[in-house]
Design a protein around this motif. Sequence first.
Motif, PDB file in Angstrom:
ATOM      1  N   THR A  34      -2.297   6.716   4.628  1.00 55.03           N
ATOM      2  CA  THR A  34      -2.087   5.254   4.332  1.00 55.03           C
ATOM      3  C   THR A  34      -1.775   4.273   5.383  1.00 55.03           C
ATOM      4  O   THR A  34      -2.527   3.259   5.576  1.00 55.03           O
ATOM      5  CB  THR A  34      -1.122   5.026   2.956  1.00 55.03           C
ATOM      6  N   ARG A  88       0.754  -1.244   0.057  1.00 53.46           N
ATOM      7  CA  ARG A  88      -0.112  -0.026   0.021  1.00 53.46           C
ATOM      8  C   ARG A  88       0.871   1.370   0.100  1.00 53.46           C
ATOM      9  O   ARG A  88       0.615   2.233  -0.543  1.00 53.46           O
ATOM     10  CB  ARG A  88      -0.803  -0.210   1.276  1.00 53.46           C
ATOM     11  N   ASN A 133      -0.673  11.995   2.409  1.00 49.60           N
ATOM     12  CA  ASN A 133      -1.383  10.817   2.055  1.00 49.60           C
ATOM     13  C   ASN A 133      -0.422   9.549   2.400  1.00 49.60           C
ATOM     14  O   ASN A 133      -0.792   8.478   2.517  1.00 49.60           O
ATOM     15  CB  ASN A 133      -1.161  10.689   0.453  1.00 49.60           C
ATOM     16  N   TYR A 159       1.003  11.507  -6.022  1.00 43.91           N
ATOM     17  CA  TYR A 159       0.482  12.512  -5.303  1.00 43.91           C
ATOM     18  C   TYR A 159       0.560  12.050  -3.865  1.00 43.91           C
ATOM     19  O   TYR A 159      -0.075  10.867  -3.299  1.00 43.91           O
ATOM     20  CB  TYR A 159      -1.154  12.441  -5.576  1.00 43.91           C
ATOM     21  N   TYR A 201       4.501   6.052  -5.201  1.00 41.71           N
ATOM     22  CA  TYR A 201       4.942   6.361  -6.469  1.00 41.71           C
ATOM     23  C   TYR A 201       3.761   6.767  -7.490  1.00 41.71           C
ATOM     24  O   TYR A 201       3.547   6.645  -8.495  1.00 41.71           O
ATOM     25  CB  TYR A 201       5.660   5.077  -7.142  1.00 41.71           C
ATOM     26  N   SER A 202       2.511   7.178  -6.599  1.00 39.66           N
ATOM     27  CA  SER A 202       1.337   7.360  -7.382  1.00 39.66           C
ATOM     28  C   SER A 202       1.489   9.158  -7.921  1.00 39.66           C
ATOM     29  O   SER A 202       0.610   9.244  -8.786  1.00 39.66           O
ATOM     30  CB  SER A 202       0.277   7.646  -6.383  1.00 39.66           C
ATOM     31  N   ASP A 257       2.474   1.682  -3.340  1.00 45.21           N
ATOM     32  CA  ASP A 257       1.209   2.287  -4.416  1.00 45.21           C
ATOM     33  C   ASP A 257       1.129   3.993  -4.211  1.00 45.21           C
ATOM     34  O   ASP A 257       1.097   4.750  -5.118  1.00 45.21           O
ATOM     35  CB  ASP A 257      -0.036   1.571  -4.065  1.00 45.21           C
ATOM     36  N   VAL A 258       1.115   4.482  -2.928  1.00 46.47           N
ATOM     37  CA  VAL A 258       1.008   5.726  -2.804  1.00 46.47           C
ATOM     38  C   VAL A 258       2.154   6.622  -3.077  1.00 46.47           C
ATOM     39  O   VAL A 258       2.212   7.565  -3.533  1.00 46.47           O
ATOM     40  CB  VAL A 258       0.172   6.132  -1.400  1.00 46.47           C
TER      41      VAL A 258
END
Length: 362
Positions: free
Chosen positions: A237, A18, A233, A27, A24-25, A21-22
Motif C-alpha cells: 500500500t 490508505r 499488503n 487482511y 484494519y481490513s 484502511d488496509v
Amino acid sequence: MIPLVKSYLPPKKVLMKRLEDVLYSGYIAQGEAVDQFENDFSKFIGNKYCLSVNSGSSALHIALILCGVKEGDEVISTPITAEPTNTVIAQTGAKIVWGDIDMKTGNLCPKDVESKITKKTKAIMAVAYAGMPIDIKRFKEIEKKYKIPVIEDAAHALGASYKKQKLGNHFNFTIFSFQAIKHLTTIDGGMLFLANKKQYEKAKLIRWFGLDKNKTRFKNNISVQGYKYHMNNINATVGSVQLKYFDKILGAYIDNGKYFDHALKNIDGLELMEYYDYSEPSYWLYTMKVKKRARFIKMMESNGIMASPLHKRNDVHSIFKQSKTNLPNVDSFNKEWVHIPCGWWVAHKDRKFIADTIKKGW
Ligand SMILES: *Cc1c(COP(=O)(O)O)cnc(C)c1O
C-alpha cells in the motif's frame, strides 16, 4: 546539513487514510494490495514479469537460485556497491570473483569480467552504481557469447534507462530495492523483474516456501526449496501511494543530476563520471572523483553539505578474504570517489549553493 540520502513519504493525509484502511481490513498478509502494487509497478517499468518481495536482497537471492548458483560455483561481482549485493552471493555458498571497474564510470568493467570467466562461472552480478546504468551493450554480448546470465542489481537505479527503455527490460534478472533510503521506499521491500513466464513462475514458488498459492495447502506438494520472501499488503500500500508521486520525485533526482553535469564541468581537481551511450542515469547519488578528497569532504561539511564515498569497497571485508585479488582500478577509484547530495530534497537554491561552494575550491 544537506544530507546525502533522505526518505520521501507521500502527504500524511493521503497515506495514513490508505494505511488505516488496509491495517484494519482484516487482511494484512500478501493479498490484493500486493497484486495492485505489482501491477502499478510493472506498468511503470514496462515489463509484466514483475515479482514483489520483502527486500532487494531477497530478489537477488531468488535471481541467483534461478541462475543455478550453488556452493562451489563462481559469481563475478563488483566491490563498489552496498554489501547486500555480495553477502547474498556468499549466502548461496558460491565464491565471489571480483571484477575490476571501469575508471570512467565506477561500474563493473566488461573486459575484465570476460577475462575472469571460468567453467565454474554461473552468473555475473553487475550493479548500476549510484543510478548509472552498466555497460548494457557489452554485458548483453557477454551474456550471449558465454551463455552466462547477468543479474542487474538496479537497487540504485530505479527510473534509469537505456535506449529509452527503463532498467528492468534489458536482462533476464533485474532487481530493485524499496529500502528506506532508495529512490522509492515501501519502508522495506524489493522487486524482481524476469524475462519470461517460466522463470516468473519458478520465482513465485521460491518466494513463498515453495508453495503454490493457487492451490490449497492440501493439494500442494513442496518440490523446490522456498523462502519467506513475499511482500505484505502494508508495504505494498505504501508502494502504490508512493508511485502516484514518483514521477515528480524521480524527476527531481534527474534534474539535479543533469544540473551538476553542467555546473561542475572544468573544475580543477574534479573529474565527472561518464555515462555509456544511450544511457540515462537516475542519479540516486551524484558521483565524482576529487583530488585531496579528505579536504574536499571537510570543506563541504563546514558549508553544511554532506559529501562522502558512502560505501566501503566490499572486497576488504574478511568474510570475502578467499576472493582477494588485485584490482588496480578499484584501488585508484577508491582514493578519489565521493558523492554529493542530489535527491528530491535538494532545492534549486541548494544545488546552486553546492556548485558555487565547490567552485571556490578546497
Ligand atoms: C539497498 C541495496 C540492496 C539490497 O536491498 P535491501 O532491500 O536493503 O535488501 C542491494 N544492492 C544494492 C546496491 C543496494 O544499495
